[in-house]
Scaffold this active site. Structure first.
Site, PDB file in Angstrom:
ATOM      1  N   LYS A   1       0.834  -1.202   0.000  1.00  0.00           N
ATOM      2  CA  LYS A   1       0.000   0.000   0.000  1.00  0.00           C
ATOM      3  C   LYS A   1       0.871   1.254   0.000  1.00  0.00           C
ATOM      4  O   LYS A   1       1.896   1.325   0.708  1.00  0.00           O
ATOM      5  CB  LYS A   1      -0.896  -0.017   1.236  1.00  0.00           C
ATOM      6  CG  LYS A   1      -1.859   1.159   1.364  1.00  0.00           C
ATOM      7  CD  LYS A   1      -2.702   1.012   2.628  1.00  0.00           C
ATOM      8  CE  LYS A   1      -3.684   2.145   2.826  1.00  0.00           C
ATOM      9  NZ  LYS A   1      -4.508   1.959   4.055  1.00  0.00           N
TER      10      LYS A   1
ATOM     11  N   SER B   1      -9.232   2.084   3.601  1.00  0.00           N
ATOM     12  CA  SER B   1      -8.432   2.815   2.637  1.00  0.00           C
ATOM     13  C   SER B   1      -7.456   1.944   1.846  1.00  0.00           C
ATOM     14  O   SER B   1      -6.821   2.413   0.914  1.00  0.00           O
ATOM     15  CB  SER B   1      -7.643   3.908   3.363  1.00  0.00           C
ATOM     16  OG  SER B   1      -6.758   3.340   4.326  1.00  0.00           O
TER      17      SER B   1
ATOM     18  N   SER C   1      -9.437  -0.509   7.640  1.00  0.00           N
ATOM     19  CA  SER C   1      -8.967  -0.319   6.268  1.00  0.00           C
ATOM     20  C   SER C   1      -8.360  -1.547   5.621  1.00  0.00           C
ATOM     21  O   SER C   1      -8.157  -1.569   4.406  1.00  0.00           O
ATOM     22  CB  SER C   1      -7.957   0.836   6.214  1.00  0.00           C
ATOM     23  OG  SER C   1      -8.602   2.058   6.480  1.00  0.00           O
TER      24      SER C   1
END
Length: 505
Positions: free
Chosen positions: A132, A207, A231
């Site tokens: 990420k 996210s 997330s």
């Protein structure tokens, strides 16, 4: 078999090795057939990577590891195949911000050399992994999808990336995130939002949006995301992947952009429970009996489930299909001998507002100066989300922390009576993306409480409705990742939800 002392043909030698007897005329016929096949295949040039792309990229990491070690596969071939699939499919998914082709192939060549010499760094040795883009990878921008961070090149690897490299993993690229891990999807960030592979016009959740999109879309088997309010788990619920939020503090966060330090976790988003477990063990460095993968395959018969149905079943936001799927999931485990009893969790609305207050207060404190001096570095939605903590007083934040501490004690008390707790994850399937283009839209989940309590949580797919995945959460005692993995794996082995995949673009 020889004739007139002539040397054996390859076919005659093969027949003899296998104990087969044929006449000389039959041997001649077999030799002619073999020559036709050999010559025909030799005359055709085929890109070797195309032979393995569809076969290998959809195999679990355990099987890939066997092939890397017995010579049927190389990390270079696996990495090339991964890069090729990303090039084809990610035009639709938009899960990658940066694909690190040159460094990934160089690292894969080193992995092949090491494995060939007998150096085995563990279960991820030679396996491509996505990261990420709020996690530092040396020499690559850590953009956080923020306009002001397009050139924020990391000086060194985050600690989790160092752990991955030490374990021989191949860092294949940087994955999409909601801006600063806050709200989304937002078309005004640095990059366009990632797409849900099950339905491109629906959200991925955030996210860690790119993690779930890349895994669900078959681009990588495992990835590294972050979880401050859900997330890792939210995108897993919406995209049908497995998300594992570890015990708070188990996985180091050095080199990961902070959102709310008392709530921030780093964990894997993977294609299966076993793959999430072995990935977490690499990130945490934990081995022996307490490793997350330590109870894989063990039965759940006689173990106790506390079913927190009150946390979702009577909520007006809960889709009936979600409640039915989670009920059915618990029944699957009950059929395997687990002992199920309903338990009462503390009021969900109270803990959600309390943890939201902590999150916004901590994130504003981190960003206050930059929000004031460089507002242009932020997309407007992220700016407003980060600014939301400015009105909270210290007294309110302390009250919120007290509520969080009380929630932790309540969960601990329930886990003294049960081996795991189970509840719903998201209360709906993935929502259409169109409303998010106008404003931030709340997606109802039951995740954020476990960020303040610090308990490990496993998100697993538990069903589908109208072609979109549904997920449930399995919550364990602190540092008992092995137990929730045991339950998740048992459920996974008894169902086919985790092996169902969206149609490739």
């Amino acid at each position: 078999m020889t004739r007139d002392n002539a040397p054996q043909s390859p076919v005659e030698a093969a027949l003899e090795r296998h104990g087969l007897s044929v006449s000389p005329e039959e041997a001649d016929g077999l030799s002619r057939l073999a020559a036709w096949m050999h010559d025909g295949l030799a005359s055709v040039e085929v890109d070797a990577s195309t032979l393995d792309t569809d076969v290998c990229l959809d195999l679990p990491i355990t099987e890939l590891a066997k092939r890397l070690r017995d010579g049927r596969l190389t990390s270079v071939l696996l990495t090339r195949a991964t890069l090729k699939r990303i090039g084809v499919r990610d035009q639709s998914y938009l899960s990658f911000y940066a694909v690190l082709e040159q460094s990934a192939l160089a690292d894969a060549a080193v992995a092949d050399q090491e494995l060939g010499s007998g150096l085995d760094r563990g279960p991820l040795h030679g396996i491509p992994v996505g990261v990420k883009d709020i996690i530092d990878v040396a020499g690559v921008p850590t953009t956080a999808n923020a306009p002001g961070r397009a050139k924020a090149i990391a000086a060194q690897d985050a600690e989790v990336v160092r752990c991955l490299r030490a374990g021989g993993a191949i860092i294949i690229g940087k994955l999409a995130t909601y801006e600063w891990a806050t709200v989304g999807p937002d078309r005004l960030g640095l990059f366009a939002p990632a797409k849900n592979p099950w339905r491109l016009d629906h959200i991925t959740g955030g996210s860690s949006s790119g993690c779930a999109a890349a895994v669900a879309g078959g681009l990588v088997r495992t990835s590294i995301g972050t979880d401050t309010g859900g997330s890792v788990r939210g995108p897993s619920f919406y995209c049908g992947t497995v998300g594992l939020k570890p015990t708070y503090g188990l996985v180091p966060t050095a080199g990961v952009l902070d959102l709310a330090p008392s709530l921030d976790h780093v964990g894997p988003v993977s294609a299966s429970v076993a793959e999430a477990a072995v990935t977490l063990d690499v990130l945490s460095g934990r081995s022996g009996e307490r490793r997350a993968a330590g109870r894989l395959g063990e039965p759940v018969s006689g173990l106790r489930i506390g079913y927190a149905r009150n946390w979702f079943a009577n909520d007006d936001q809960t889709m009936p299909e979600v409640a039915a799927a989670v009920d059915a999931g618990v029944s699957v485990l009950s059929a395997q001998g687990a002992v199920v009893s309903e338990v009462e969790m503390p009021d969900a609305a109270t803990i959600e507002v309390a943890v939201a207050a902590i999150l916004h207060a901590e994130s504003f404190k981190l960003h206050a100066e930059a929000l004031r001096d460089h507002p242009e570095d932020y997309g407007r939605r992220a700016f407003l989300s980060l600014a939301a903590g400015l009105s909270l007083s210290e007294t309110e934040v302390e009250k919120a922390r007290a509520i969080g501490a009380s929630f932790r004690r309540a969960v601990d008390e329930l886990l003294e009576q049960c081996d795991v707790l189970i509840t719903a994850g998201a209360l709906t399937t993935a929502l259409p993306a169109a409303p998010f283009e106008k404003e931030a839209v709340w997606t109802p989940m039951r995740t954020i409480g476990f960020n303040v309590s610090g308990h490990p949580v496993l998100a697993v797919p538990v069903g589908f409705h109208d072609g979109l995945p549904i997920g449930m959460q399995i919550i364990g005692r602190h540092h008992a990742e092995d137990r929730i993995v045991q339950f998740g794996h048992a459920f996974e082995q008894a169902t086919d939800f985790s092996v169902q995949k969206p149609t490739a673009p």
